[in-house]
Design a protein around this motif. Structure first.
Motif, mmCIF file in Angstrom:
data_model
loop_
_atom_site.group_PDB
_atom_site.id
_atom_site.type_symbol
_atom_site.label_atom_id
_atom_site.label_comp_id
_atom_site.label_asym_id
_atom_site.label_seq_id
_atom_site.Cartn_x
_atom_site.Cartn_y
_atom_site.Cartn_z
ATOM 1 N N LEU A 224 0.789 -1.259 0.207
ATOM 2 C CA LEU A 224 0.110 -0.225 0.020
ATOM 3 C C LEU A 224 0.927 1.273 0.066
ATOM 4 C CD1 LEU A 224 -3.026 -0.921 2.306
ATOM 5 C CD2 LEU A 224 -2.897 -0.620 0.008
ATOM 6 N N ASN A 227 1.605 1.291 -3.630
ATOM 7 C CA ASN A 227 0.345 1.777 -4.421
ATOM 8 C C ASN A 227 -0.813 1.870 -3.835
ATOM 9 O OD1 ASN A 227 -1.713 1.909 -6.379
ATOM 10 N ND2 ASN A 227 -1.338 -0.002 -7.329
ATOM 11 N N ALA A 229 -3.810 2.198 -3.999
ATOM 12 C CA ALA A 229 -5.038 1.546 -4.628
ATOM 13 C C ALA A 229 -4.893 -0.018 -4.752
ATOM 14 C CB ALA A 229 -5.221 2.089 -6.030
ATOM 15 N N GLU A 230 -3.890 -0.431 -4.148
ATOM 16 C CA GLU A 230 -3.801 -1.988 -4.295
ATOM 17 C C GLU A 230 -4.717 -2.549 -3.539
ATOM 18 O OE1 GLU A 230 -2.819 -5.808 -4.943
ATOM 19 O OE2 GLU A 230 -2.019 -3.970 -6.070
ATOM 20 N N PRO A 231 -5.659 -3.432 -4.196
ATOM 21 C CA PRO A 231 -7.014 -3.735 -3.566
ATOM 22 C C PRO A 231 -6.696 -5.112 -2.657
ATOM 23 C CG PRO A 231 -7.121 -4.376 -5.989
ATOM 24 C CD PRO A 231 -6.043 -3.477 -5.508
ATOM 25 N N ASP A 256 -13.202 2.098 2.925
ATOM 26 C CA ASP A 256 -12.578 2.836 2.123
ATOM 27 C C ASP A 256 -12.307 2.188 0.604
ATOM 28 O OD1 ASP A 256 -12.524 5.010 3.803
ATOM 29 O OD2 ASP A 256 -10.524 4.170 4.792
ATOM 30 N N LEU A 257 -12.251 0.814 0.925
ATOM 31 C CA LEU A 257 -11.740 -0.101 -0.415
ATOM 32 C C LEU A 257 -13.122 -0.200 -1.171
ATOM 33 C CD1 LEU A 257 -10.040 -1.831 -2.040
ATOM 34 C CD2 LEU A 257 -10.570 -3.760 -0.533
ATOM 35 N N ARG A 260 -13.934 2.876 -3.406
ATOM 36 C CA ARG A 260 -13.465 3.179 -4.773
ATOM 37 C C ARG A 260 -13.255 1.976 -5.571
ATOM 38 N NH1 ARG A 260 -9.015 2.718 -0.688
ATOM 39 N NH2 ARG A 260 -7.676 1.092 -1.197
ATOM 40 N N THR A 261 -14.085 1.017 -5.420
ATOM 41 C CA THR A 261 -14.193 -0.190 -6.130
ATOM 42 C C THR A 261 -15.461 -0.072 -7.173
ATOM 43 O OG1 THR A 261 -13.048 -1.434 -4.531
ATOM 44 C CG2 THR A 261 -14.476 -2.652 -6.121
ATOM 45 N N GLU A 328 -1.990 3.082 -16.918
ATOM 46 C CA GLU A 328 -3.212 2.349 -16.057
ATOM 47 C C GLU A 328 -3.524 0.729 -16.573
ATOM 48 O OE1 GLU A 328 -6.649 4.731 -16.169
ATOM 49 O OE2 GLU A 328 -5.455 6.575 -15.660
#
Length: 385
Positions: A224, A227, A229-231, A256-257, A260-261, A328
């Protein structure tokens, strides 16, 4: 076919095993030896009683009663041995021993050979390990492929790509400890990335039967940091908080995850279920942002243009899409469109390169890999040229 030396060795092993079982049957038990052994025990008991009576450790009355009991047992054992000897049938016992020997030495091997001839595959040629390793392996023979890579890494211990290839295969084979070690070597040699760190943490969790250990949590936190945004890293850090009893932290991380998913993300239901489990409020799913690039309508419209205009339009959109995916790469929809566009343009090399890059980006996502396989099969040349 089974080679003659191997067949001979198997036959000898069978014979030795049968003889080991039959050897005790080849000797008749003598009742005399048994009777003498019993009598010797009783004589020792009488001698011990005499010593105890003489030394005063045993009263005379008790010593006499014990001697009478031992003598009675001696007479009973002697009488039983005589009766058994009289009723014994040496000829019958010999016949039974011979029958058992014939069954063990002849009948069992013959039946085994017949059963193998019917149910086995004696016509298949032998496949020694050395020959299998030296031959070109079938792609389905994963064990041989893994052995090849392992031997390569023994000779080239600093080949980070080899470790990165081997690590996910170890995990699919049920060897999570080896997978975590291989990811660690890849990180050491090639450098840390969010994907490698998350994959190593995932392997450590599997090795610990679902427990997010300290080493795994450290790997996820490092992922994290590289990145945010690493889910996968975010999900497992939430799971670590839940396992530690910090349900509020788990709810915050998973909330939070989910925020943004995209709705189309394959892992969204798993995160939503986890958030509900700790009492969090699942936010509504948001539609995935539109992906720029050539879609089906664009390709159909281009088909009505002149060849020059069509190529110019498609290539302009393809170039913009390729540039965006370069920054991306975690957009499976975009990769599918790019591959399809290269197919329309007849650019096999770029289609193959896009497939290779996309598979590397989604190497740990079986659903995405299946979609890429379908996109490859849909190419005009089947992706093979």
């Amino acid at each position: 076919m089974i080679s003659l030396p191997l067949f001979t060795a198997l036959a000898l092993m069978t014979a030795v095993a049968a003889l080991a079982v039959l050897w005790p049957l080849s000797r008749a038990r003598t009742m005399k030896a048994t009777r003498e052994a019993d009598l010797a025990v009783y004589r020792d008991q009488l001698a011990e009683l005499a010593r105890d009576a003489k030394s005063g450790r045993l009263p005379a009355a008790e010593a006499e009663a014990a001697r009478i009991e031992v003598a009675r047992r001696m007479l009973a054992a002697d009488a039983a041995a005589d009766a058994a000897s009289a009723s014994a049938d040496p000829a019958g016992a010999g016949r039974r021993r011979r029958a058992a020997a014939i069954v063990a030495l002849v009948f069992v091997p013959v039946c085994a050979a017949a059963f193998y001839a019917v149910m086995g595959s004696p016509g298949i040629p032998g496949a020694p390990l050395a020959e299998r390793l030296s031959a070109t392996p079938d792609r389905s023979d994963v064990a041989i492929l893994v052995r090849r890579v392992e031997e390569h890494l023994q000779k080239n211990p600093n080949d980070g790509q080899g470790y990165e290839i081997l690590a996910p295969i170890y995990l699919r084979l049920g060897r999570p400890e080896d997978s975590a070690r291989a990811y660690g070597e890849a990180i050491r040699i090639l450098g840390p990335t969010a994907e490698r760190l998350s994959a190593r943490g995932d392997a450590l969790v599997v090795a610990a039967d679902g427990l997010v250990t300290a080493d795994a949590a450290k790997a996820f936190a490092a992922a994290l940091a590289l990145n945010p945004a690493e889910p996968r890293a975010a999900y497992f850090l939430g799971l670590a908080a839940e396992q530690d009893g910090r349900t509020q932290d788990a709810a915050r991380i998973w909330g939070d995850l989910l925020a943004r998913t995209p709705a189309s993300a394959p892992y969204r239901p798993v995160v939503a279920e986890a958030l509900a489990r700790v009492g969090g409020t699942v936010p509504p799913a948001t539609a995935s942002p539109a992906t720029p690039g050539p879609g089906a309508a664009d390709v159909n419209a281009a088909a009505q243009m002149s060849p020059q205009d069509r190529n110019a339009m498609i290539r302009g959109m393809v170039d913009r899409l390729a540039a965006r995916l370069d920054k991306e790469p975690n957009d499976i929809d975009g990769w599918e469109r790019l591959i399809r566009a290269y197919g329309v343009l007849g650019d096999k090399d770029k289609a193959d390169a896009a497939l290779k890059t996309a598979r590397a980006a989604f190497k740990d996502d079986p659903a995405a890999l299946a979609r890429l396989d379908a996109a490859e099969k849909a190419l005009p040349t089947g992706g093979k040229g």
